[in-house]
Design a protein around this motif. Sequence first.
Motif, PDB file in Angstrom:
ATOM      1  N   THR A  24       1.919  -1.008  -1.990  1.00 43.42           N
ATOM      2  CA  THR A  24       1.648  -0.317  -2.873  1.00 43.42           C
ATOM      3  C   THR A  24       0.320  -0.750  -3.301  1.00 43.42           C
ATOM      4  OG1 THR A  24       2.478  -1.981  -4.405  1.00 43.42           O
ATOM      5  CG2 THR A  24       4.054  -0.202  -3.765  1.00 43.42           C
ATOM      6  N   SER A  25      -0.575   0.139  -3.973  1.00 49.56           N
ATOM      7  CA  SER A  25      -1.740  -0.090  -4.644  1.00 49.56           C
ATOM      8  C   SER A  25      -2.135   0.768  -5.988  1.00 49.56           C
ATOM      9  CB  SER A  25      -3.065   0.230  -3.869  1.00 49.56           C
ATOM     10  OG  SER A  25      -4.236  -0.420  -4.499  1.00 49.56           O
ATOM     11  N   THR A  31      -7.357  -1.633  -3.530  1.00 50.82           N
ATOM     12  CA  THR A  31      -7.378  -0.686  -2.331  1.00 50.82           C
ATOM     13  C   THR A  31      -8.531  -1.050  -1.446  1.00 50.82           C
ATOM     14  OG1 THR A  31      -6.545   1.006  -3.800  1.00 50.82           O
ATOM     15  CG2 THR A  31      -7.495   1.694  -1.924  1.00 50.82           C
ATOM     16  N   ARG A  32      -9.752  -1.428  -1.960  1.00 47.11           N
ATOM     17  CA  ARG A  32     -10.542  -2.112  -1.276  1.00 47.11           C
ATOM     18  C   ARG A  32     -10.220  -3.168  -0.154  1.00 47.11           C
ATOM     19  NH1 ARG A  32     -16.423  -1.531  -2.930  1.00 47.11           N
ATOM     20  NH2 ARG A  32     -16.728  -2.816  -1.420  1.00 47.11           N
ATOM     21  N   ILE A  33      -9.699  -4.081  -0.863  1.00 46.58           N
ATOM     22  CA  ILE A  33      -9.522  -5.382  -0.141  1.00 46.58           C
ATOM     23  C   ILE A  33      -8.248  -5.128   0.757  1.00 46.58           C
ATOM     24  CG2 ILE A  33      -8.179  -7.463  -0.390  1.00 46.58           C
ATOM     25  CD1 ILE A  33      -9.411  -7.845  -3.257  1.00 46.58           C
ATOM     26  N   ASP A  40      -1.889   0.248   7.274  1.00 47.31           N
ATOM     27  CA  ASP A  40      -1.813   1.528   7.684  1.00 47.31           C
ATOM     28  C   ASP A  40      -1.576   2.707   6.560  1.00 47.31           C
ATOM     29  OD1 ASP A  40      -1.994   0.732  10.382  1.00 47.31           O
ATOM     30  OD2 ASP A  40      -0.147  -0.046  10.293  1.00 47.31           O
ATOM     31  N   MET A  41      -1.125   2.201   5.587  1.00 45.52           N
ATOM     32  CA  MET A  41      -0.789   3.436   4.683  1.00 45.52           C
ATOM     33  C   MET A  41      -0.702   2.786   3.116  1.00 45.52           C
ATOM     34  SD  MET A  41       2.198   5.995   5.853  1.00 45.52           S
ATOM     35  CE  MET A  41       3.640   5.056   6.196  1.00 45.52           C
ATOM     36  N   ILE A  42      -1.052   3.424   2.149  1.00 38.33           N
ATOM     37  CA  ILE A  42      -1.060   2.810   0.820  1.00 38.33           C
ATOM     38  C   ILE A  42      -0.361   4.011   0.092  1.00 38.33           C
ATOM     39  CG2 ILE A  42      -2.580   2.645  -1.434  1.00 38.33           C
ATOM     40  CD1 ILE A  42      -4.847   1.624   0.648  1.00 38.33           C
ATOM     41  N   LEU A  43       0.706   3.008  -0.577  1.00 46.29           N
ATOM     42  CA  LEU A  43       1.437   3.820  -1.571  1.00 46.29           C
ATOM     43  C   LEU A  43       1.158   3.770  -3.088  1.00 46.29           C
ATOM     44  CD1 LEU A  43       4.225   5.667  -2.070  1.00 46.29           C
ATOM     45  CD2 LEU A  43       5.405   3.484  -2.306  1.00 46.29           C
ATOM     46  N   ILE A  44       0.780   4.809  -3.796  1.00 47.03           N
ATOM     47  CA  ILE A  44       0.683   4.821  -5.259  1.00 47.03           C
ATOM     48  C   ILE A  44       2.261   4.932  -5.671  1.00 47.03           C
ATOM     49  CG2 ILE A  44      -0.464   5.415  -7.337  1.00 47.03           C
ATOM     50  CD1 ILE A  44      -1.789   6.454  -4.291  1.00 47.03           C
ATOM     51  N   ILE A 218       2.465  -4.823  -3.946  1.00 49.00           N
ATOM     52  CA  ILE A 218       1.375  -5.782  -3.740  1.00 49.00           C
ATOM     53  C   ILE A 218       1.702  -7.089  -4.738  1.00 49.00           C
ATOM     54  CG2 ILE A 218      -0.005  -4.502  -5.378  1.00 49.00           C
ATOM     55  CD1 ILE A 218      -1.229  -6.697  -2.344  1.00 49.00           C
ATOM     56  N   HIS A 219       2.101  -6.503  -6.037  1.00 43.30           N
ATOM     57  CA  HIS A 219       2.224  -7.696  -6.916  1.00 43.30           C
ATOM     58  C   HIS A 219       3.220  -8.776  -6.644  1.00 43.30           C
ATOM     59  CE1 HIS A 219      -0.316  -4.906  -9.307  1.00 43.30           C
ATOM     60  NE2 HIS A 219      -0.287  -5.724 -10.294  1.00 43.30           N
TER      61      HIS A 219
END
Length: 267
Positions: A24-25, A31-33, A40-44, A218-219
């Motif tokens: 998650t971001s 997100t940059r990091i 591969d994938m970023i989940l808001i 992520i947290h």
Amino acid sequence: MNRKKTILDIQKMKAAGEKITVLTSYDYPFTRIMDDCGIDMILIGDSVGVVFSGYDNTLPVTVDEMVYHTRAVVRARPKALVIADMPFLSYQTDVRDARLNAGRLVKEGGAEAVKLEGGAHVADTIRAIVDMDIPVMAHIGLTPQSIHRMGGYKVQGKKEEQAQRLLDDAKAVEEAGAFAVTLEGIPLRLAERITAELSIPTIGIGAGPHCDGQVLVIHDILGLCEKYSPKFVKRYGDANALITSAVSSYIAEVKKGEFPDEGHSFS
Ligand SMILES: Nc1nc(=O)c2c([nH]1)NC[C@@H]1CN(c3ccc(C(=O)N[C@@H](CCC(=O)O)C(=O)O)cc3)CN21
Ligand SMILES: CC(C)C(=O)C(=O)O
Ligand SMILES: [Mg+2]
């Protein structure tokens, strides 16, 4: 891969047996990091309500909030595929609401796909959103927006009858056109069985090692969420200690008159 990832790339990974990594971001710097690391994938995720806004659960999160965080993530121009969660009450009322809110996450937020919770009972909703060319990730098992029905965040599908229903749900969301499905909080053998029977990728969280990919908040991997410590979370770093150390040093140096020194001042 040094170009933008698409749902086709993600689906090919299942066939190739390459694990799909998801985090998650909710903002630009994270997100940059993680994108530079090659996620591969970023989940808001609507988990933003818990780890960012400080609510006890995900239910208060609004579409406006999801749009705001999605925009912050997209401004980092990630190569990862960007998926936004549809929050509680943005798709349950009727299909028209679902289509409008999915459309807002794409049009105003810049999301490339949306995720919503539920199985066979949301199949028509998934199909309606996919029909407007917005890819949908489904999410079954422990669905946090169902906290009051489940009576807490409890592992789902332990009994055979419930397990069979989850397998049916997985097949229903694939049939409805979902490009992938999140399996949350289910026994590892059930996740293994669902993964084997579906042609779309399964992304696990608390679903064992046999899914096609893995997602975590992520947290949680950084030790920045004290509220929940589910068994499925592994801490890969201690950002709490890092921030505590830096903030404490700053306070101590300012109190002592050591900072700012001449080197951090203008003559
Ligand atoms: N920071 C964060 N991480 C998450 O993974 C997350 C959120 N927030 N908010 C929304 C939901 C809530 N989630 C949770 C929270 C707690 C458990 C938990 O404590 N599970 C118990 C199992 C309880 C049972 O089956 O009886 C565990 O021991 O892991 C599970 C999922 C997952 N999602
Ligand atoms: C943990 C994932 C699957 C999620 O739905 C969220 O972060 O909201
Ligand atoms: Mg969510």
